[in-house]
Structures are given as C-alpha cells and as structure tokens.
Design a protein around this motif. Structure first.
Motif: not given
Length: 577
Positions: A151-180
RNA sequence: CGGGGCGUGGCUCAGCCUGGUAGAGCGCCAGCUUUGGGAGCUGGAUGUCGUGAGUUCAAAUCUCACCGCCCCGACCA
C-alpha cells in the motif's frame, strides 16, 4: 551479467522498518529502497522483475484484444468535479496548482480521463467495442501506507476500460478480462482466489477481486467449504444459523440495574449472560437524523451494507446526539421505547428473551421480545459475515481467510458514460450510452505478493517467469582458474541460448555466495567447484525443492537450458483461451 | 486523526533509569592467511546521537515542542 558489475546490495539482517516477509525480503535482496513512507526506488533486480510482470500483463491484455494507451498522471481538477467524484476521492488525491493557478490533481485512477477520451472519439456503433488499457504510475495520498509496496502512495497499476454498445457485449468484455487475469496471475506463478466484492468508490453494478491468500492480507474474506462461493467481508452475506430465543416467551421486559456497565462485555459479565443474548443498539446519523441499528451482541455491523440501505453518509453518532435520541448516555441505548427509526439485522427477527439498554442511565432491560416490544422495525441483512455462518448459495459453511487484492474487475455500467457524455449512434441512428467496465491490476503489489506467497527462511523463491535472473552461475573458488573458465563458458552458452543468467564472479567465500543466491532467489543455481569438477561434474541446485544434481560437464549446458525451458513451460496457462 | 513503539556510523543494536572522554557486532578500506553454506588475524575510515529550544558548570542521557519511521485502529481502490 556479472554480479560484480550489477548493483545487488543484500542485507544480512532484517531492517527494522519491515514487518512482513515479502517487505523484508525486498529490502534484504536489494530489490527496493525506501525514499520515505510509501515511496520506494526500484533497484536493478527489483526493476527487472517488475518489467517481467509488466510484460506478462501486456502480452495477456493484447491477447485479449485490449489496446495500450498512455494517459496523463497530471490532470485538471475539473474533470473530477464533472464526474462528481472529486468529493468522494478528494482525500486520496494529491492536489496542486499550476502557474496559471489552475487546480490540478495527480490521478488516483483514470475513469474520468478515459471516458472523456471515448466520449470525444467514439461516435458510432461501428467503433465499438473497444478496450483501452495502460500501465502507469498512480498516486494516492494514503492515510496509512503499509508493508512496502503493498500500500504505497505511488504505485504502478495496469488499468483497462471497456466500452461496449450493450449489456451483453459488456458481459463478454468482462469475461474476457476475467480470463486474462486468470492467465496473468497463473503466469506470474501466483495462486489467487476470486471473490465477490464491493465496488466502493469505483461504483457500478458488481465486481470480482483477485486475492492472494496471505496472513498479511489487508482484506478479510469468506469462502464456502462446499461450493465456489467466496466474497470479500465487505460484500459477503452469511446465513445466520443461530436461534436467538432465550427463556420463557411469556416473560415481559424487566428493568435491571447495571450501574456503570456500558459495553456488551461489561454487561454480559455483570448479568452472567452470553453476548449473543444481547441486542447491540448503535445510533447512526444519516442526513442529519438519528437511526437505531440493531445487531446480535456478538456480531458486528457491516457499515458498507448499512450505508447502502439507510444512506451513504451514515456515521456513528456523537455522544450528545445519542443522549438526545435515547435519553440515556452512551452504553444504555435499547430498541424498546425508542422514537427514532429502527433497522435491525434479520437474525433478530422473532428473537425473544433478549437483553438491551433501557434508554436510561445505569439500567438495562431483559426479556425483550424484539418485534413484540419495540416499535416498527425494518429488518435487513446488516452483519459482517463470519466463519461458521451458512453459505448464502448452498448448505455449506463459510470459513474466513485473509487476502491481498492484486486485481479487481468491475462492471461499471453507465455510471461514467452518462455523466461524461460517452454516447454513440446505433444502427438505427439512435443515441445510446456506452456500457463500461474497468479492470485493475496492482502491478507493484502483484510483484510483492509473489514474494509473500513464495519464500522460505533463506529468501525469495522466484517463479522463473518473473525472476530477475533465471540462473545464477558461480565458481565456488574464484581464484581457481579451471572453475572460472568453465563457469564463464557456461554463462556464455546460457546467454546465447536466451537464458537470463547472472554470473557471480565475486571472490567471496562460498558461504557468502550461497547465502546471497538463496536470498535473491534465482530458480537455478549452477556451481562449479574443485570437488565436483574432479568427478567431471558441475552442480545444479533447484531453489524451490533444494534438490542438488551433479551434471556431467559436457552435458551441463543442454541440461540447464532444458530445465529452464521446462520451468517456463510449467507456468504457461494449460489451454489457449 | 486516536492509541502504542521507535529515531545513536551503511545494517542490527547497547549506552539513557542514576547527566561527566560515544560503544559493540556485521558491513566498508588496506594487508596477510583462507576458499563447498554469512572465515581468521593485523591495521584503518565512518557519528551535527532525528531537529529546535530549555534546564545545567556539563545533555545521547532530564524537560518541552516539532519532524520522521513502524504497528494497531479509524479510513481507504
């Protein structure tokens, strides 16, 4: 690389500033050095491992179809005011002014920036879905930095943000990240546990955390002994299995003098009753008004769950508010006769023979039948789950553990896209709001977590995938020319074969070199000495198992390369996808 | 922000109670010996004792304030 030309300042003794093994070892093995609380420099060995973690993250993100970008760490404060999160996160953000006196902040996370980017650049369904990620330094003014990189004041993070047209596609993106994420942590040699989690300041619909089980973990969690249910304590719901009925149902409330006995502990000792027979009555304030919150005496309220139910600003009331609300000083509040709203945990429904404060100084009431004797009560699930509670999904039982959060995936929904205008036109030409997800990995924290999970009394036991060097070669006696010659020949051969090799060329006593190699934890140690050379062998030691193998000199190079390759292969995910 | 602990050479620590020449081990430098699990001997270098004020003939030591670090809690991704 020659040890003598590297910079590996190992420490024999444990620095007093470090409490947990991984932090101690990062300092002792010369991976990091502290600048001040929560701020660390990476030394060459630490940086080599960090870069390897980053490479794995990058490969798996790319593989999952995410696109690497890099956003500014320095950001105008306005974008945080726009999203409404300035108030939520103002205490963790570093704030400053530029020369035009504009208010700036150092980014603790990047939803605002990336959503603004998507809002500006993505206009059509044809441009969706997209997933942007970065590996970047985050800044958070932690109340209490802890445990080195954990728990540091400065740290390295990988942050990713998915943008999808609908809820089903968003679920797919979520699962892809989960698996990654599953693949990333596997490749880093980490065993993780995925748990359901609270979304906290990130907001959104739901989330999962990737936890490294460890005593030093800052998060409590529960897991079911039967099914796959596991959750952060902030989020977990346990089934309360106890029955809270005591004595004769017909008995009515009776006042009992309890002079000076305020806490459940004191009163239960005084009245010789178990804590579970008590109704703990806490007064919270939300929206300026007091609310009584009830729990069984031996259990704790989950304030996160409570705030979701009664108001996000709910806090424990000050003593003067308690006096005004209950008519009694702190320690004597009870549900009977209260005129303020009451919420109670569902475990208390139908409870009989309970004890609680009498709303009068130095008195408690016993024989309370809660729904018989108190006014209107809202029953809600409010308890922090505990080991021994029933699983909410099956008949199993929950057990408790502690974990380090190394990754967190969120289904954000439209929280940010709505506020920041991330919309697009669909095939019918209708304006739609993008559905978002966000996905974080604490890269520096992951590095330290590996050490926390993989070390022994001698030092770090690196998984080959992120070891600063895969093999250390040494001549046991650096003044013995034939040993040195063979060692150097092996170093050259291994280097040519693409193995990361460290050559300990120091003229130190063997013990010193052995201790150091164990400490820095390279997966294989190859030592060339007069003894084994007399048998026509070199010695290979497996850091993890401690196994020592004599290997014929002529075959040594091939065997070592093979072993390295086998260790690498063992950390690749079993199946593609 | 509340509670506790700690600041003495690069590291680990003693000395402080009971004021009077700043110490040990490891590390470092030089030399000799040694070379299969943190070697031995000899010689050497390294300290504004966290900072500032106060008490005192005299402060590492007593008093006060501040700063820093660590732990627990609150809080937090």
């Amino acid at each position: 690389m020659r040890w003598s030309r590297q910079f590996i300042p190992t420490l024999r003794e444990v620095p007093q500033e470090a409490e947990i093994p991984s932090h101690q070892l990062m300092l002792r093995a010369g991976l990091i050095r502290k600048l001040s609380g929560g701020l660390y420099s990476f030394l060459p060995l630490g940086l080599r491992s960090l870069r390897k973690v980053e490479r794995i993250v990058r490969e798996e993100m790319d593989r999952a179809g995410a696109l690497e970008i890099l956003m500014p760490a320095l950001q105008p404060q306005e974008i945080w005011e726009e999203s409404g999160r300035f108030e939520v996160l103002r205490h963790v953000m570093f704030k400053m002014r530029d020369r035009q006196d504009r208010s700036m902040v150092l980014g603790p996370t990047h939803e605002e920036v990336v959503t603004g980017l998507a809002a500006g650049e993505i206009n059509s369904y044809r441009q969706l879905p997209r997933n942007f990620y970065q590996i970047q330094t985050k800044f958070r003014d932690e109340i209490r930095p802890r445990f080195g990189l954990m728990r540091a004041k400065e740290f390295i993070m990988k942050d990713a943000y998915s943008f999808d047209p609908g809820w089903d596609e968003a679920e797919t993106s979520y699962q892809a990240m989960y698996q990654a994420y599953v693949r990333i942590f596997h490749r880093c040699g980490l065993r993780t546990k995925v748990v359901e989690a609270d979304t906290g300041a990130m907001g959104g619909k739901s989330s999962h955390e990737f936890m490294v089980l460890a005593e030093a973990g800052e998060d409590g969690l529960v897991e079911c002994d039967r099914c796959s249910y596991a959750a952060n304590l902030e989020q977990a719901e346990g089934r309360f299995l106890d029955t809270l009925t005591f004595g004769d149902d017909a008995l009515t409330p009776e006042k009992v003098a309890t002079p000076g006995q305020r806490t459940i502990e004191e009163v239960s000792a005084f009245l010789k009753a178990e804590p579970r027979q008590f109704i703990k009555t806490l007064i919270y304030v939300t929206d300026g008004k007091p609310v009584a919150v009830l729990a069984p005496g031996h259990r704790e309220i989950n304030e996160i769950a409570l705030r979701k139910e009664i108001g996000a600003d709910a806090v424990l009331a000050d003593p003067d508010v308690i006096v005004a609300a209950t008519g009694a000083p702190v320690g004597f509040a009870g549900p009977v006769g209260l005129s303020i709203p009451i919420v109670a945990d569902i475990s208390l429904r139908g409870s009989r023979g309970m004890i609680s404060g009498a709303n009068e100084a130095d008195f408690h009431l016993r024989n309370i039948g809660l729904d018989r004797d108190a006014g209107e009560i809202r029953y809600l699930p409010l308890l922090i789950a505990k080991g021994g509670d029933g699983c909410p999904r099956c008949d199993g039982m929950l057990k408790e553990a502690r974990g380090i959060e190394v990754g967190h995936v969120f289904k954000l929904g439209t929280k940010y896209s709505e506020k920041l205008g991330a919309t697009y036109l669909d095939a019918q030409g209708e304006k739609q709001t993008m559905i978002m997800g966000c996905y974080g990995i604490g890269v520096t924290r992951t590095l330290q977590s590996v050490i926390e999970q993989s070390h022994d009394a001698q030092g770090i036991v690196w998984p080959v995938s992120i070891a600063p060097y895969e093999v250390t070669v040494m001549a046991i006696n650096a003044t013995h020319a034939p040993s040195v010659a063979l060692a150097e020949q092996l170093v050259d051969g291994l280097t040519a074969a693409g193995v990361d090799v460290l050559y300990d060329d120091r003229d130190e006593r063997p013990g010193v070199k052995f201790k150091d190699v164990d400490l820095i934890g390279t997966p294989l140690r190859v030592s060339v000495g007069e003894r084994s050379l007399a048998k026509g062998e070199v010695e290979v030691k497996d850091r993890k198992t401690g196994a020592l193998t004599g290997v014929p000199v002529e075959q040594a190079l091939g065997i070592i390369v093979e072993q390295v390759q086998a260790m690498r292969a063992a950390l690749m995910p079993p199946v593609a996808g």
